[in-house]
Motif scaffolding. Sequence first.
Motif, PDB file in Angstrom:
ATOM      1  N   ARG A 125      10.877  23.131  11.212  1.00 34.18           N
ATOM      2  CA  ARG A 125       9.996  22.812  12.339  1.00 34.18           C
ATOM      3  C   ARG A 125      10.804  22.380  13.554  1.00 34.18           C
ATOM      4  O   ARG A 125      10.482  22.754  14.686  1.00 34.18           O
ATOM      5  CB  ARG A 125       9.016  21.701  11.939  1.00 34.18           C
ATOM      6  N   ARG A 126      11.874  21.622  13.328  1.00 27.70           N
ATOM      7  CA  ARG A 126      12.734  21.233  14.450  1.00 27.70           C
ATOM      8  C   ARG A 126      13.427  22.460  15.051  1.00 27.70           C
ATOM      9  O   ARG A 126      13.611  22.531  16.279  1.00 27.70           O
ATOM     10  CB  ARG A 126      13.771  20.196  13.992  1.00 27.70           C
ATOM     11  N   PHE A 128      12.204  25.560  15.081  1.00 31.64           N
ATOM     12  CA  PHE A 128      11.210  26.273  15.886  1.00 31.64           C
ATOM     13  C   PHE A 128      11.068  25.621  17.263  1.00 31.64           C
ATOM     14  O   PHE A 128      11.029  26.316  18.296  1.00 31.64           O
ATOM     15  CB  PHE A 128       9.849  26.287  15.179  1.00 31.64           C
ATOM     16  N   ASP A 129      11.000  24.311  17.307  1.00 35.09           N
ATOM     17  CA  ASP A 129      10.889  23.612  18.591  1.00 35.09           C
ATOM     18  C   ASP A 129      12.152  23.812  19.430  1.00 35.09           C
ATOM     19  O   ASP A 129      12.079  23.993  20.648  1.00 35.09           O
ATOM     20  CB  ASP A 129      10.626  22.118  18.370  1.00 35.09           C
ATOM     21  N   TRP A 130      13.300  23.790  18.775  1.00 38.26           N
ATOM     22  CA  TRP A 130      14.587  23.997  19.468  1.00 38.26           C
ATOM     23  C   TRP A 130      14.653  25.380  20.120  1.00 38.26           C
ATOM     24  O   TRP A 130      15.220  25.542  21.196  1.00 38.26           O
ATOM     25  CB  TRP A 130      15.707  23.799  18.456  1.00 38.26           C
ATOM     26  N   THR A 131      14.060  26.384  19.471  1.00 38.81           N
ATOM     27  CA  THR A 131      14.097  27.732  20.057  1.00 38.81           C
ATOM     28  C   THR A 131      13.387  27.781  21.408  1.00 38.81           C
ATOM     29  O   THR A 131      13.672  28.660  22.224  1.00 38.81           O
ATOM     30  CB  THR A 131      13.457  28.780  19.125  1.00 38.81           C
ATOM     31  N   GLN A 132      12.504  26.858  21.655  1.00 39.36           N
ATOM     32  CA  GLN A 132      11.770  26.866  22.907  1.00 39.36           C
ATOM     33  C   GLN A 132      12.597  26.328  24.072  1.00 39.36           C
ATOM     34  O   GLN A 132      12.222  26.499  25.237  1.00 39.36           O
ATOM     35  CB  GLN A 132      10.480  26.053  22.765  1.00 39.36           C
ATOM     36  N   THR A 133      13.722  25.700  23.778  1.00 44.70           N
ATOM     37  CA  THR A 133      14.588  25.170  24.829  1.00 44.70           C
ATOM     38  C   THR A 133      15.973  25.790  24.837  1.00 44.70           C
ATOM     39  O   THR A 133      16.666  25.741  25.854  1.00 44.70           O
ATOM     40  CB  THR A 133      14.751  23.643  24.683  1.00 44.70           C
ATOM     41  N   HIS A 151       3.364  26.944  12.365  1.00 42.68           N
ATOM     42  CA  HIS A 151       3.887  25.825  13.156  1.00 42.68           C
ATOM     43  C   HIS A 151       3.326  25.819  14.574  1.00 42.68           C
ATOM     44  O   HIS A 151       2.870  24.782  15.070  1.00 42.68           O
ATOM     45  CB  HIS A 151       5.410  25.900  13.203  1.00 42.68           C
ATOM     46  N   PHE A 152       3.350  26.965  15.225  1.00 45.85           N
ATOM     47  CA  PHE A 152       2.952  27.019  16.630  1.00 45.85           C
ATOM     48  C   PHE A 152       1.442  27.149  16.829  1.00 45.85           C
ATOM     49  O   PHE A 152       0.911  26.671  17.834  1.00 45.85           O
ATOM     50  CB  PHE A 152       3.639  28.193  17.332  1.00 45.85           C
ATOM     51  N   HIS A 227       5.618  31.804  23.265  1.00 46.41           N
ATOM     52  CA  HIS A 227       6.787  31.256  22.568  1.00 46.41           C
ATOM     53  C   HIS A 227       7.941  32.256  22.561  1.00 46.41           C
ATOM     54  O   HIS A 227       8.901  32.075  21.811  1.00 46.41           O
ATOM     55  CB  HIS A 227       6.402  30.850  21.145  1.00 46.41           C
TER      56      HIS A 227
END
Length: 308
Positions: A125-126, A128-133, A151-152, A227
Motif C-alpha cells: 500500500r505504501r 502504491f502511494d509512492w508511485t503517485q509521487t 487500494h485506490f 493514477h
Amino acid sequence: MPIKIPDDLPARATLDAEGVMVLGEADAVRQDIRPMRIGLLNLMPNKIRTETQIARLLGSTPLQVELTLVKMTNHVARNTPSDHIISFYHDWEDISVQRFDGFIITGAPVETMPFEEVTYWDELRRIFDWTQTNVHGCFNICWGAQAAVHHFHGMPKYLLEEKAFGVYRHRNLAPASPYLRGFSDDFSIPVSRWTEVLRADIPAASGMNILMESDEAGLCLLDDPAHRSLHMFNHIEYDSGSLSEEYFRDIAAGKAIAPPHSYFPDNDPTRPPENRWRSHAHLLFGNWINQLYQTTPFDLSKIGQAGT
C-alpha cells in the motif's frame, strides 16, 4: 535502442539468443541520452522467468530502457536462489527516494487470500502511494492489478468456482486509446487466476476506462488516468509454455485440473502449444513505453509534480 540490464543477469543470455538488443552497462554510460527508467516489483514465484518475460517486451521498443529489479523489503522469496536476489534486486525502501518513468508490479501467488492477510500488504500500500509521487506511469499485472484497484478504488475481488485458465478471446473496446494503437478488434490473451474483479464494481466517479474485455474471462485491461496506471488482470506477458508448465506442475502435485482452455492444439496436452498473443504483448508494452516517453519530463526530479 536496447534494454540495459546487469551484464550477468540470467535473462541476458536468453534475450541475446532471441535477438533482443541488450546494452552492456559500460556501453550505456557512453551513450549521451537519458534512458527510460523502469522499475519492476517482481512478486512472481519464478522471478528469473518473469524478469526475462518483462525484459523481452521492454527491450523490443525503439527507446533505451534501464530496468531496475525491486523486491519487497522484508519478504523472503522462497522459489528463487538467494544469491540471485542479493545480486540483482533492490529493497523498495532503498530505492524509494528515486524516481522512475515507469513502474511495473506483477502478479503474486496470494490471490485467494484477503488482501489484508498478505504479509506484505502494508508495504505494498505504501508502494502504491509512492508511485503517485515518484513514478510517471504504472503497469500493474494480474494480482498486482487487483490489489491496485482495491487500494485506490475499493474494488473487491471474488473467488471463482473454478480457475480461469487458458487462452481466451478478448475485444478491443477503445480503438482510439494510445495504449491500443494497432490492436486488432479481436485477439487472444492468456488467463491464469482463481479470482476476478467485476465491471459492476468500477466506481462511477473513478474515471477508469475499460480497454479490453472477454465474454468468457471478464475484465482484462483498465486505464486509470487519475493514477497514471494500466491495470492488466491477465498474463499477456506469458511465454508460449507458461500455461503448460502450470498445468503439468498441478498434475504432478495431484491436483484435479483440466487442460488450459483453447491452448493445446485439439486440446491435446502432448502437443506443443501455439503462441497467439505474442505480437499483441509486444504492441501493448511498446505503446505503454511510447506513451511514457511522450509525456514524462526529461528532468527526473520533476516526476510527481503537478501534471507529471
